[in-house]
Design a protein around this motif. Structure first.
Motif, PDB file in Angstrom:
ATOM      1  N   LEU A 159       0.829  -1.206   0.000  1.00 23.77           N
ATOM      2  CA  LEU A 159       0.000   0.000   0.000  1.00 23.77           C
ATOM      3  C   LEU A 159       0.865   1.259   0.000  1.00 23.77           C
ATOM      4  CD1 LEU A 159      -2.888  -1.025   2.437  1.00 23.77           C
ATOM      5  CD2 LEU A 159      -2.935  -0.911  -0.064  1.00 23.77           C
ATOM      6  N   GLU A 160       2.007   1.194   0.670  1.00 23.80           N
ATOM      7  CA  GLU A 160       2.938   2.329   0.638  1.00 23.80           C
ATOM      8  C   GLU A 160       3.456   2.547  -0.777  1.00 23.80           C
ATOM      9  OE1 GLU A 160       6.072   1.760   3.429  1.00 23.80           O
ATOM     10  OE2 GLU A 160       4.748   1.726   5.187  1.00 23.80           O
ATOM     11  N   HIS A 161       3.790   1.462  -1.440  1.00 27.28           N
ATOM     12  CA  HIS A 161       4.281   1.546  -2.812  1.00 27.28           C
ATOM     13  C   HIS A 161       3.181   2.050  -3.737  1.00 27.28           C
ATOM     14  CE1 HIS A 161       7.025   0.830  -6.036  1.00 27.28           C
ATOM     15  NE2 HIS A 161       6.291  -0.106  -6.606  1.00 27.28           N
ATOM     16  N   LEU A 162       1.944   1.646  -3.475  1.00 28.66           N
ATOM     17  CA  LEU A 162       0.809   2.099  -4.278  1.00 28.66           C
ATOM     18  C   LEU A 162       0.670   3.614  -4.211  1.00 28.66           C
ATOM     19  CD1 LEU A 162      -1.735   1.166  -5.956  1.00 28.66           C
ATOM     20  CD2 LEU A 162      -2.988   1.232  -3.796  1.00 28.66           C
ATOM     21  N   ASP A 163       0.836   4.195  -3.020  1.00 28.70           N
ATOM     22  CA  ASP A 163       0.733   5.646  -2.863  1.00 28.70           C
ATOM     23  C   ASP A 163       1.818   6.369  -3.654  1.00 28.70           C
ATOM     24  OD1 ASP A 163      -1.524   5.596  -1.280  1.00 28.70           O
ATOM     25  OD2 ASP A 163      -0.412   5.544   0.611  1.00 28.70           O
ATOM     26  N   LYS A 164       3.031   5.817  -3.653  1.00 29.61           N
ATOM     27  CA  LYS A 164       4.118   6.425  -4.418  1.00 29.61           C
ATOM     28  C   LYS A 164       3.815   6.377  -5.915  1.00 29.61           C
ATOM     29  CE  LYS A 164       7.647   5.246  -0.995  1.00 29.61           C
ATOM     30  NZ  LYS A 164       8.858   4.421  -0.700  1.00 29.61           N
ATOM     31  N   LEU A 165       3.283   5.243  -6.363  1.00 29.09           N
ATOM     32  CA  LEU A 165       2.944   5.107  -7.778  1.00 29.09           C
ATOM     33  C   LEU A 165       1.790   6.021  -8.154  1.00 29.09           C
ATOM     34  CD1 LEU A 165       3.245   1.243  -8.291  1.00 29.09           C
ATOM     35  CD2 LEU A 165       4.752   3.004  -9.202  1.00 29.09           C
ATOM     36  N   ARG A 166       0.857   6.250  -7.228  1.00 29.42           N
ATOM     37  CA  ARG A 166      -0.285   7.127  -7.514  1.00 29.42           C
ATOM     38  C   ARG A 166       0.201   8.550  -7.805  1.00 29.42           C
ATOM     39  NH1 ARG A 166      -3.289   5.923  -3.487  1.00 29.42           N
ATOM     40  NH2 ARG A 166      -4.758   4.569  -4.564  1.00 29.42           N
ATOM     41  N   ALA A 167       1.183   9.012  -7.047  1.00 27.65           N
ATOM     42  CA  ALA A 167       1.740  10.339  -7.284  1.00 27.65           C
ATOM     43  C   ALA A 167       2.437  10.395  -8.638  1.00 27.65           C
ATOM     44  CB  ALA A 167       2.712  10.704  -6.158  1.00 27.65           C
ATOM     45  N   LYS A 168       3.125   9.328  -8.983  1.00 28.36           N
ATOM     46  CA  LYS A 168       3.801   9.272 -10.272  1.00 28.36           C
ATOM     47  C   LYS A 168       2.793   9.230 -11.416  1.00 28.36           C
ATOM     48  CE  LYS A 168       7.595   6.937 -10.424  1.00 28.36           C
ATOM     49  NZ  LYS A 168       8.627   5.851 -10.497  1.00 28.36           N
ATOM     50  N   LEU A 169       1.705   8.478 -11.215  1.00 25.81           N
ATOM     51  CA  LEU A 169       0.647   8.409 -12.232  1.00 25.81           C
ATOM     52  C   LEU A 169       0.049   9.786 -12.487  1.00 25.81           C
ATOM     53  CD1 LEU A 169      -1.375   6.902 -14.072  1.00 25.81           C
ATOM     54  CD2 LEU A 169      -2.754   6.455 -12.029  1.00 25.81           C
ATOM     55  N   LEU A 227       2.400  11.788 -14.712  1.00 25.85           N
ATOM     56  CA  LEU A 227       2.425  11.273 -16.078  1.00 25.85           C
ATOM     57  C   LEU A 227       1.128  11.591 -16.818  1.00 25.85           C
ATOM     58  CD1 LEU A 227       4.080   7.826 -15.308  1.00 25.85           C
ATOM     59  CD2 LEU A 227       5.036   9.550 -16.844  1.00 25.85           C
ATOM     60  N   GLN A 228       0.015  11.465 -16.103  1.00 25.38           N
ATOM     61  CA  GLN A 228      -1.284  11.744 -16.731  1.00 25.38           C
ATOM     62  C   GLN A 228      -1.405  13.216 -17.091  1.00 25.38           C
ATOM     63  OE1 GLN A 228      -4.237  13.176 -14.821  1.00 25.38           O
ATOM     64  NE2 GLN A 228      -5.582  13.078 -16.602  1.00 25.38           N
ATOM     65  N   GLU A 229      -0.883  14.087 -16.246  1.00 23.16           N
ATOM     66  CA  GLU A 229      -0.918  15.522 -16.528  1.00 23.16           C
ATOM     67  C   GLU A 229      -0.095  15.835 -17.776  1.00 23.16           C
ATOM     68  OE1 GLU A 229      -2.372  19.326 -15.599  1.00 23.16           O
ATOM     69  OE2 GLU A 229      -2.768  17.463 -14.533  1.00 23.16           O
ATOM     70  N   ALA A 230       1.059  15.185 -17.890  1.00 24.50           N
ATOM     71  CA  ALA A 230       1.906  15.406 -19.068  1.00 24.50           C
ATOM     72  C   ALA A 230       1.240  14.871 -20.332  1.00 24.50           C
ATOM     73  CB  ALA A 230       3.266  14.744 -18.857  1.00 24.50           C
ATOM     74  N   LEU A 231       0.586  13.719 -20.209  1.00 20.74           N
ATOM     75  CA  LEU A 231      -0.118  13.134 -21.356  1.00 20.74           C
ATOM     76  C   LEU A 231      -1.208  14.064 -21.851  1.00 20.74           C
ATOM     77  CD1 LEU A 231      -0.494  10.363 -23.023  1.00 20.74           C
ATOM     78  CD2 LEU A 231      -2.382   9.954 -21.440  1.00 20.74           C
ATOM     79  N   GLU A 290       5.255   5.456 -18.653  1.00 16.48           N
ATOM     80  CA  GLU A 290       6.680   5.805 -18.714  1.00 16.48           C
ATOM     81  C   GLU A 290       7.255   5.459 -20.080  1.00 16.48           C
ATOM     82  OE1 GLU A 290       8.155   5.568 -14.053  1.00 16.48           O
ATOM     83  OE2 GLU A 290       8.124   3.725 -15.253  1.00 16.48           O
ATOM     84  N   ARG A 291       6.845   4.318 -20.631  1.00 17.18           N
ATOM     85  CA  ARG A 291       7.317   3.946 -21.983  1.00 17.18           C
ATOM     86  C   ARG A 291       6.746   4.893 -23.041  1.00 17.18           C
ATOM     87  NH1 ARG A 291       6.490  -1.314 -19.934  1.00 17.18           N
ATOM     88  NH2 ARG A 291       4.459  -1.478 -20.954  1.00 17.18           N
ATOM     89  N   MET A 292       5.525   5.370 -22.827  1.00 18.70           N
ATOM     90  CA  MET A 292       4.930   6.334 -23.750  1.00 18.70           C
ATOM     91  C   MET A 292       5.654   7.676 -23.699  1.00 18.70           C
ATOM     92  SD  MET A 292       0.896   5.448 -23.031  1.00 18.70           S
ATOM     93  CE  MET A 292       0.235   6.735 -24.110  1.00 18.70           C
ATOM     94  N   SER A 293       6.258   7.968 -22.544  1.00 16.51           N
ATOM     95  CA  SER A 293       7.097   9.136 -22.344  1.00 16.51           C
ATOM     96  C   SER A 293       6.444  10.448 -22.790  1.00 16.51           C
ATOM     97  CB  SER A 293       8.434   8.955 -23.096  1.00 16.51           C
ATOM     98  OG  SER A 293       9.348   9.952 -22.737  1.00 16.51           O
TER      99      SER A 293
END
Length: 268
Positions: free
Chosen positions: A34-44, A47-51, A249-252
Motif C-alpha cells: 500500500l505504501e508503494h501504491l501511494d508512491k505510484l499514484r503520485a507518479k501516475l 504522467l497523466q498531466e503530461a499526457l 513511462e514507456r509512452m514518455s
C-alpha cells in the motif's frame, strides 16, 4: 516489487486454471504494498498531466472480469487524484436498440479515448465473444470471426496513437461466492446484488473457457492481455497501478514547448 501479473504473448497458450488468483508475486506484505501504491499514484498523476498537456497520444485500459471481479474498485482506487478532465470512463452494458442497428464495434469505437486522454473501459467489445458465446445469442460462425475483427480494430487504434492495455481480473469461484454473500449481508452493498449474477455463476466453467479463448486469440504485441490475480484487492490494485505507470513511462509524454518567455512578462 515483482508483479504477479501474467502477460500473454499470444504464442504460448494461457491456461487460467494454472494461474493462482491469490498469487501476490514479490509484493511482500499488504502494508508495504500500500505504501508503494501511494508512491505510484503520485507518479501516475504527473504522467497523466503530461499526457493531457502533450495532446498527442492516448491510453486505453480495458477491464474484464467475472461478476464481482473488482472492475469498479480498480477505477476508484487507481485513478483517485488524477485530473478528471483527462480521464474518460465508459461502462458497456447491454446494447441499446440504436446500437443493435449497427455492427457490434460501432458503439465501441465511439468511446475510444481522444488525444491526451486515458480511456477506461469497464467491460468492452470482448462481451461480443463472451456473453454472446456462452448464452448462444449468436452462432459460432458469427462470434468466432470476431477474434480477427477485434485484433484488426485494436491494431487500427494502436497505429493511430492509442496504447492499449487489457486486464483480466482473475478471481476464484470461492472468492466470488464470498463477495456475493458480502453484498447480501451488507445493506450498503445490497444494491449491487443482482439475481442474474447467480445465473451467470452457474455458467462459470463456460465463461472461463470463453475468456481463455479470447485471451489467447486476441493477445498481440500491440494489445497484450494481462491476467491479474484478483482475490486480494491490494494485490489487484498494485498490479494494475504498476502496469499502468510503467506503460505511461514507456509512452514518455512530454509537456509541449511554449513560445512564452517568462522573464519578459510582468504581471501587474
Amino acid at each position: 516489487m515483482k508483479s504477479p501479473v501474467v502477460v500473454s504473448d499470444g504464442k504460448r497458450r494461457i491456461k487460467l486454471a494454472k494461474i493462482d488468483p491469490e498469487d501476490a508475486g514479490g509484493y511482500g506484505s499488504k502494508e508495504s504494498a500500500l505504501e508503494h501504491l501511494d508512491k505510484l499514484r503520485a507518479k501516475l498523476a504527473r504522467l497523466q498531466e503530461a499526457l493531457y498537456a502533450e495532446h498527442r497520444q492516448s491510453l486505453l485500459i480495458v477491464l474484464q472480469a467475472m461478476d464481482t471481479g473488482g472492475k469498479d474498485g480498480v477505477v476508484k482506487t487507481i485513478f483517485t487524484g488524477v485530473n478528471p478532465t483527462g480521464v474518460q470512463v465508459t461502462s458497456f452494458k447491454a446494447p441499446s436498440s440504436e446500437e443493435r442497428d449497427h455492427d457490434y464495434l460501432w458503439r465501441i469505437h465511439r468511446a475510444a479515448p481522444a488525444k491526451g486522454v486515458i480511456g477506461i473501459w469497464n467491460r468492452s467489445h470482448y462481451e461480443d465473444v463472451l456473453v454472446v458465446r456462452v448464452h448462444e445469442l449468436v452462432k459460432k460462425e458469427v462470434w468466432k470471426p470476431r477474434y480477427r475483427q477485434i485484433n484488426e480494430f485494436e491494431r487500427h487504434l494502436a497505429e493511430n496513437g492509442t496504447t492499449i492495455i487489457k486486464f483480466f481480473l482473475h478471481i476464484s469461484k470461492d472468492e466470488q461466492k464470498r463477495r456475493l454473500q458480502d453484498r447480501l449481508d451488507d445493506p450498503e452493498k445490497l444494491w449491487k446484488f443482482n439475481l442474474g449474477d447467480l445465473t451467470e455463476r452457474k455458467l462459470w466453467g463456460e465463461y472461463q473457457e470463453a475468456y481463455e479463448d479470447a485471451i489467447n486469440a486476441c493477445s498481440t504485441p500491440l494489445a497484450p492481455w494481462h491476467i491479474v490475480p484478483a482475490d486480494r484487492n491490494w494485490v489487484r490494485n498494485l498490479s494494475i497501478m504498476q502496469t499502468v505507470v510503467e506503460t505511461l513511462e514507456r509512452m514518455s509524454p512530454r509537456y509541449p514547448k511554449s513560445d512564452v518567455k517568462p522573464a519578459s512578462i510582468v504581471i501587474r
